[in-house]
Design an enzyme around this catalytic site. Sequence first.
Site, PDB file in Angstrom:
ATOM      1  N   ASP A  44       0.674   4.084  -6.913  1.00 44.99           N
ATOM      2  CA  ASP A  44      -0.354   4.032  -7.714  1.00 44.99           C
ATOM      3  C   ASP A  44       0.088   4.492  -9.012  1.00 44.99           C
ATOM      4  O   ASP A  44      -0.803   5.005  -9.877  1.00 44.99           O
ATOM      5  CB  ASP A  44      -1.692   4.594  -7.126  1.00 44.99           C
ATOM      6  CG  ASP A  44      -2.155   4.155  -5.803  1.00 44.99           C
ATOM      7  OD1 ASP A  44      -2.052   2.886  -5.618  1.00 44.99           O
ATOM      8  OD2 ASP A  44      -2.565   5.040  -5.010  1.00 44.99           O
TER       9      ASP A  44
ATOM     10  N   ASN B 249     -12.375  -7.954  -0.932  1.00 44.97           N
ATOM     11  CA  ASN B 249     -11.946  -8.250  -2.246  1.00 44.97           C
ATOM     12  C   ASN B 249     -11.328  -9.673  -2.127  1.00 44.97           C
ATOM     13  O   ASN B 249     -11.503 -10.302  -3.360  1.00 44.97           O
ATOM     14  CB  ASN B 249     -10.740  -7.241  -2.709  1.00 44.97           C
ATOM     15  CG  ASN B 249     -11.375  -5.946  -3.056  1.00 44.97           C
ATOM     16  OD1 ASN B 249     -11.975  -5.745  -4.434  1.00 44.97           O
ATOM     17  ND2 ASN B 249     -11.533  -4.914  -2.372  1.00 44.97           N
TER      18      ASN B 249
ATOM     19  N   ARG C 202      14.019  -3.243   6.442  1.00 47.40           N
ATOM     20  CA  ARG C 202      13.351  -3.487   5.486  1.00 47.40           C
ATOM     21  C   ARG C 202      13.590  -4.712   4.559  1.00 47.40           C
ATOM     22  O   ARG C 202      12.996  -5.451   4.090  1.00 47.40           O
ATOM     23  CB  ARG C 202      13.132  -2.096   4.580  1.00 47.40           C
ATOM     24  CG  ARG C 202      11.839  -1.759   3.875  1.00 47.40           C
ATOM     25  CD  ARG C 202      10.873  -3.009   4.080  1.00 47.40           C
ATOM     26  NE  ARG C 202       9.441  -2.589   4.480  1.00 47.40           N
ATOM     27  CZ  ARG C 202       8.562  -2.226   3.658  1.00 47.40           C
ATOM     28  NH1 ARG C 202       8.587  -2.272   2.469  1.00 47.40           N
ATOM     29  NH2 ARG C 202       7.482  -2.155   4.071  1.00 47.40           N
TER      30      ARG C 202
ATOM     31  N   ASN D  34      -2.678  -4.282  -8.011  1.00 41.46           N
ATOM     32  CA  ASN D  34      -3.444  -3.737  -7.008  1.00 41.46           C
ATOM     33  C   ASN D  34      -4.729  -3.257  -7.472  1.00 41.46           C
ATOM     34  O   ASN D  34      -4.815  -2.900  -8.764  1.00 41.46           O
ATOM     35  CB  ASN D  34      -2.404  -2.453  -6.722  1.00 41.46           C
ATOM     36  CG  ASN D  34      -3.081  -1.783  -5.314  1.00 41.46           C
ATOM     37  OD1 ASN D  34      -3.331  -2.369  -4.245  1.00 41.46           O
ATOM     38  ND2 ASN D  34      -3.105  -0.456  -5.437  1.00 41.46           N
TER      39      ASN D  34
ATOM     40  N   GLU E 228     -15.109  -2.543  -7.580  1.00 42.75           N
ATOM     41  CA  GLU E 228     -13.756  -3.483  -7.129  1.00 42.75           C
ATOM     42  C   GLU E 228     -13.892  -4.854  -7.410  1.00 42.75           C
ATOM     43  O   GLU E 228     -13.431  -5.661  -7.870  1.00 42.75           O
ATOM     44  CB  GLU E 228     -13.675  -3.217  -5.615  1.00 42.75           C
ATOM     45  CG  GLU E 228     -13.204  -1.784  -5.518  1.00 42.75           C
ATOM     46  CD  GLU E 228     -12.432  -1.246  -4.092  1.00 42.75           C
ATOM     47  OE1 GLU E 228     -12.064  -2.273  -3.570  1.00 42.75           O
ATOM     48  OE2 GLU E 228     -12.820  -0.281  -3.717  1.00 42.75           O
TER      49      GLU E 228
ATOM     50  N   HIS F  57      -7.280  -0.302  -6.459  1.00 43.28           N
ATOM     51  CA  HIS F  57      -7.425   0.969  -6.066  1.00 43.28           C
ATOM     52  C   HIS F  57      -8.765   1.638  -6.285  1.00 43.28           C
ATOM     53  O   HIS F  57      -9.410   1.459  -7.195  1.00 43.28           O
ATOM     54  CB  HIS F  57      -6.235   2.031  -6.559  1.00 43.28           C
ATOM     55  CG  HIS F  57      -6.533   3.561  -5.931  1.00 43.28           C
ATOM     56  ND1 HIS F  57      -5.700   3.536  -4.630  1.00 43.28           N
ATOM     57  CD2 HIS F  57      -6.846   4.401  -6.236  1.00 43.28           C
ATOM     58  CE1 HIS F  57      -5.826   4.872  -4.317  1.00 43.28           C
ATOM     59  NE2 HIS F  57      -6.473   5.442  -5.273  1.00 43.28           N
TER      60      HIS F  57
HETATM   61  C1  GRF Z   1     -10.390  -1.595  -0.940  1.00 39.54           C
HETATM   62  O1  GRF Z   1     -11.057  -0.416  -1.025  1.00 39.54           O
HETATM   63  C2  GRF Z   1      -9.348  -1.466  -1.949  1.00 39.54           C
HETATM   64  O2  GRF Z   1      -9.659  -0.867  -3.154  1.00 39.54           O
HETATM   65  C3  GRF Z   1      -8.286  -0.741  -1.300  1.00 39.54           C
HETATM   66  O3  GRF Z   1      -8.421  -1.179  -0.020  1.00 39.54           O
HETATM   67  C4  GRF Z   1      -9.818  -1.625   0.367  1.00 39.54           C
HETATM   68  C5  GRF Z   1      -9.487  -2.903   0.905  1.00 39.54           C
HETATM   69  O4  GRF Z   1     -10.929  -3.659   1.390  1.00 39.54           O
HETATM   70  N1  GRF Z   1      -7.107  -1.161  -1.851  1.00 39.54           N
HETATM   71  P1  GRF Z   1     -11.103  -5.132   1.746  1.00 39.54           P
HETATM   72  O5  GRF Z   1      -9.929  -5.568   2.554  1.00 39.54           O
HETATM   73  O6  GRF Z   1     -10.835  -5.849   0.443  1.00 39.54           O
HETATM   74  O7  GRF Z   1     -12.460  -5.069   2.313  1.00 39.54           O
END
Ligand code: GRF
Length: 208
Positions: free
Chosen positions: A151, A14, A66, A108, A181, A110
């Site tokens: 989420d 991503n 934390r 984020n 994504e 998801h």
């Molecule tokens: C993706 O499936 C994203 O939706 C989720 O974690 C995964 C990350 O994949 N939150 P990458 O590291 O971007 O390849």
Amino acid sequence: MLNLTVLVSGGGTNLQAVIDAIASGEITDTRIGLVISNKKDAYALTRAKDAGIETLYLSPKDFENREDYDKAMIGAIDEKGTDLIVLAGFLVVLSPEFTDHYRGKIINIHPSLIPSFCGNGYYGLKVHEKVLERGVKVTGATVHFVDSGTDTGPIIMQKAVSVKNNDTAQILQRRVMEEAEWIILPKVINAIAHGNVRLEEKKAYVIE
Ligand code: GRF
């Protein structure tokens, strides 16, 4: 110019989609100022370095508590003048102190159509395994603002993806990435860069 800090833990496909979309001009008026990983050997860090982006390794394991980890994260992020934090496969659960500090400034991605197949325990391949177990015919991906829940923040954009009869979790994971994504994450970032995302109390809208 929208200045991004991208948080990663893994492969970084991503992150790569965002890097490529900036390079191709699909995303404009945007730069990635910093990539932070909680895993030293995350391939995402190599992708960032190859693109000439500054990287930082910060793991909660190296901090006593934390609060100290949050302080270090906030310090690094603010030092860069970050406008938007992008969680791109970041597997550390953020504290409410952190999410409150950046309200409306964290998104984020998801890999399901929220509110299905999300929340505690739904990450990585597990999401797709549960999708196949339940036998749903449509899944997809969601980009949402991050609040203090898992989420639960306002949904910005979603894209549906078909589930096929012979899918394995791995095959489905790849299709969700390719067809959803890597498309909606750059789109949302570009929309935010141009002031085209409106955030209300519980909902968000992309202004067409
Ligand atoms: C993706 O499936 C994203 O939706 C989720 O974690 C995964 C990350 O994949 N939150 P990458 O590291 O971007 O390849």
